[in-house]
Design a protein around this motif. Sequence first.
Motif, short mmCIF file in Angstrom:
data_model
loop_
_atom_site.label_atom_id
_atom_site.label_comp_id
_atom_site.label_asym_id
_atom_site.label_seq_id
_atom_site.Cartn_x
_atom_site.Cartn_y
_atom_site.Cartn_z
N PRO A 154 55.76 27.40 41.06
CA PRO A 154 55.82 28.69 41.74
C PRO A 154 57.25 29.00 42.18
CG PRO A 154 54.98 27.01 43.23
CD PRO A 154 55.15 26.35 41.89
N MET A 155 57.76 30.13 41.74
CA MET A 155 59.16 30.44 41.98
C MET A 155 59.36 31.36 43.19
SD MET A 155 62.09 29.66 40.90
CE MET A 155 63.78 30.22 41.04
N TYR A 156 58.71 32.51 43.16
CA TYR A 156 58.75 33.43 44.30
C TYR A 156 57.32 33.82 44.62
CZ TYR A 156 63.13 34.07 41.75
OH TYR A 156 64.27 33.86 41.03
N TYR A 157 57.07 34.15 45.86
CA TYR A 157 55.74 34.65 46.20
C TYR A 157 55.88 35.89 47.06
CZ TYR A 157 55.55 32.99 51.10
OH TYR A 157 55.75 32.79 52.43
N ALA A 158 54.91 36.77 46.91
CA ALA A 158 54.97 38.02 47.65
C ALA A 158 53.56 38.53 47.87
CB ALA A 158 55.79 39.06 46.89
N PRO A 159 53.29 39.04 49.06
CA PRO A 159 51.99 39.68 49.26
C PRO A 159 51.94 40.98 48.47
CG PRO A 159 53.40 40.03 51.18
CD PRO A 159 54.14 39.10 50.26
N GLY A 313 34.21 45.07 59.14
CA GLY A 313 34.45 43.76 59.74
C GLY A 313 34.44 42.61 58.75
N GLY A 314 34.23 42.92 57.46
CA GLY A 314 34.16 41.88 56.44
C GLY A 314 35.52 41.25 56.15
N LYS A 315 35.49 40.07 55.58
CA LYS A 315 36.72 39.37 55.22
C LYS A 315 37.43 40.12 54.10
CE LYS A 315 38.40 34.66 54.37
NZ LYS A 315 37.99 33.25 54.18
N ARG A 316 38.76 40.17 54.22
CA ARG A 316 39.55 40.83 53.19
C ARG A 316 40.54 39.85 52.59
NH1 ARG A 316 41.86 46.46 55.33
NH2 ARG A 316 42.38 45.34 57.23
N TYR A 317 40.78 40.00 51.32
CA TYR A 317 41.71 39.12 50.62
C TYR A 317 42.94 39.90 50.18
CZ TYR A 317 38.05 35.60 50.44
OH TYR A 317 37.09 34.66 50.79
N ILE A 318 44.05 39.22 50.13
CA ILE A 318 45.27 39.85 49.64
C ILE A 318 45.85 38.96 48.54
CG2 ILE A 318 46.83 38.81 51.36
CD1 ILE A 318 48.09 41.76 51.45
N THR A 319 45.98 39.52 47.37
CA THR A 319 46.48 38.75 46.23
C THR A 319 47.94 38.42 46.44
OG1 THR A 319 44.94 39.92 44.78
CG2 THR A 319 46.72 38.69 43.73
N THR A 320 48.26 37.16 46.32
CA THR A 320 49.64 36.72 46.44
C THR A 320 50.25 36.62 45.04
OG1 THR A 320 49.22 35.51 48.48
CG2 THR A 320 51.17 34.87 47.22
N SER A 321 51.24 37.44 44.78
CA SER A 321 51.91 37.42 43.49
C SER A 321 52.87 36.24 43.44
CB SER A 321 52.70 38.73 43.28
OG SER A 321 53.50 38.66 42.13
N VAL A 322 52.73 35.41 42.43
CA VAL A 322 53.57 34.23 42.30
C VAL A 322 54.27 34.26 40.94
CG1 VAL A 322 53.66 31.71 42.31
CG2 VAL A 322 52.00 32.90 43.76
N GLU A 323 55.58 34.37 40.98
CA GLU A 323 56.37 34.27 39.74
C GLU A 323 56.56 32.80 39.39
OE1 GLU A 323 57.24 36.83 37.91
OE2 GLU A 323 56.44 38.28 39.33
N SER A 324 56.76 32.51 38.12
CA SER A 324 56.78 31.12 37.67
C SER A 324 58.08 30.72 37.01
CB SER A 324 55.63 30.89 36.68
OG SER A 324 54.38 31.21 37.25
N VAL A 325 58.36 29.42 37.06
CA VAL A 325 59.45 28.84 36.29
C VAL A 325 58.85 27.68 35.50
CG1 VAL A 325 60.18 27.38 38.24
CG2 VAL A 325 61.76 27.82 36.34
N ALA A 386 42.69 36.73 54.04
CA ALA A 386 42.96 35.44 53.40
C ALA A 386 43.80 35.65 52.15
CB ALA A 386 41.65 34.74 53.02
N ALA A 387 44.73 34.73 51.93
CA ALA A 387 45.58 34.80 50.73
C ALA A 387 44.78 34.34 49.52
CB ALA A 387 46.81 33.93 50.91
N LEU A 388 45.04 34.98 48.39
CA LEU A 388 44.36 34.66 47.14
C LEU A 388 45.42 34.41 46.08
CD1 LEU A 388 41.36 34.64 46.08
CD2 LEU A 388 41.81 36.93 45.22
N VAL A 389 45.37 33.24 45.45
CA VAL A 389 46.35 32.89 44.42
C VAL A 389 45.58 32.44 43.18
CG1 VAL A 389 48.27 31.39 43.79
CG2 VAL A 389 48.00 32.12 46.16
N GLY A 390 46.04 32.86 42.04
CA GLY A 390 45.40 32.39 40.82
C GLY A 390 45.32 33.47 39.77
N GLY A 391 44.35 33.36 38.88
CA GLY A 391 44.19 34.30 37.79
C GLY A 391 43.17 33.76 36.81
N PHE A 392 43.03 34.42 35.69
CA PHE A 392 42.06 34.00 34.70
C PHE A 392 42.39 32.62 34.13
CE2 PHE A 392 41.26 38.61 34.53
CZ PHE A 392 39.88 38.60 34.57
N ALA A 393 41.36 31.81 33.93
CA ALA A 393 41.54 30.48 33.35
C ALA A 393 42.00 30.61 31.90
CB ALA A 393 40.24 29.69 33.43
#
Length: 440
Positions: A154-159, A313-325, A386-393
């Motif tokens: 993981p190189m950079y991360y951003a909400p 009042g439900g839980k919300r997720y925010i996708t964390t963008s992660v650039e890669s090296v 909650a932070a969400l990290v990942g993507g399609f397998a």
Amino acid sequence: MRRSLVLTGAAVTVLGLLAGCSAGGSGSDSGKTVLKVAALEGGYGRDMYTQVIKAYEASHPDIDVQLQISKSIEDEITPNMKAGRYPDVVVLGQGRKAALTETLVKDKALEDLTPVLKEKVPGEDTTVGDKLTEGIVGNLNTDPYGTDKTYLMPMYYAPTGLFYNQGLFKEKGWKVPATWDEMFALGDTAKKQGIPLFTYPTAGYLDSYFFALLADVGGESFYTDVMTYKKDVWKSANARKALDITTKLLGYAAPATVGYANEQDFTKNQQLVLDDKALFMPNGTWIVGEMADAPRSDGFAWGLTPLPAVTAGGKRYITTSVESVWVPSAAQQKDAAKEFIAYLYSDEAAKIFAKSDAIQPVEGIASSLSAENAEFYKVYEDPSVAALVGGFASTAPVEGVDIKATLFDTANSVISGDTTEDEWQSALNEASEKLRQAGG
């Protein structure tokens, strides 16, 4: 631009010649080891790379780092890679038009970087793994095969989330919607004043939107089911709910959205928010730097909000963008590449990157942010988010199947009326099933 529109259809062809060492010399005329680094010139710019390399060479006089950087880096390095001439280090995430990173993942053509996590950062007593933010590795973004081996660091991360003009909301006396019912009510109110509710730079930017929405609708277990192609997952009630919400939202899109949703004109869609001609767009924190010189309405101030909650009042997720090296398995200078990557997490390098608002997932570095960007990162402090990290397998390549294109790009034809929600859902399930059968 972080990345451009996802390619419709199959990913680029296999890059061949992966066995053995790549072509090319291993040293310069000066006797130094030549380390070839290729990087995408994204919204953070190029100066930070030249400064980091200068600092690295100062402490590693036996290394000659040769940087190749471009806004279309795949177009420049792919021909050489097909000819067996590979860069040693590549800074390039997933989700771009050329799908180069995804192709090498599918072809299992990346070097195992798990040992880097245990290496000490050059010039420091701490290991790379100890410096990284908890949870940033060990997901499908870094460990694409679902094992305990890391191939993409993981190189950079951003909400990411919905960006808007705080000044306009203050002027109008509007509240940022907390639920989808409130969102659509605001859409109706704004429409009466000639302001569309929604736009997007390109349909590819809907990745962060959809990932968060899927988790919002069905929790992390449902999100994981979608990402790992569970049988008939797109026929489920949760999947239909996500598409219902999205189809309704796309009905509020600015008329210019589809016409500008391409590599050449995407900033015109972003400009709609700056000009108060659209309320919300999905994006990431790099938008601040990318549009820094663009004109804007009086009193403009960037705001970031997670997607509205599906239930109050439900839980919300925010996708964390992660650039890669990453390191191609056919790279010539693998050891030097791994040491250079370890250095990228040093305090020295992290401070240089942070000056361009490129924030690495290193403990404590976010405190060095500018005031404007610091506000964005505060979203992680909200206990309901909650932070969400990942993507399609990753799966074996399936000809004619690109589920990202099916999920994201179809938004263009939904807006234009060329695709119905039922057709969208059917196409998604068909693509998911083919990938499941391929080993998802």
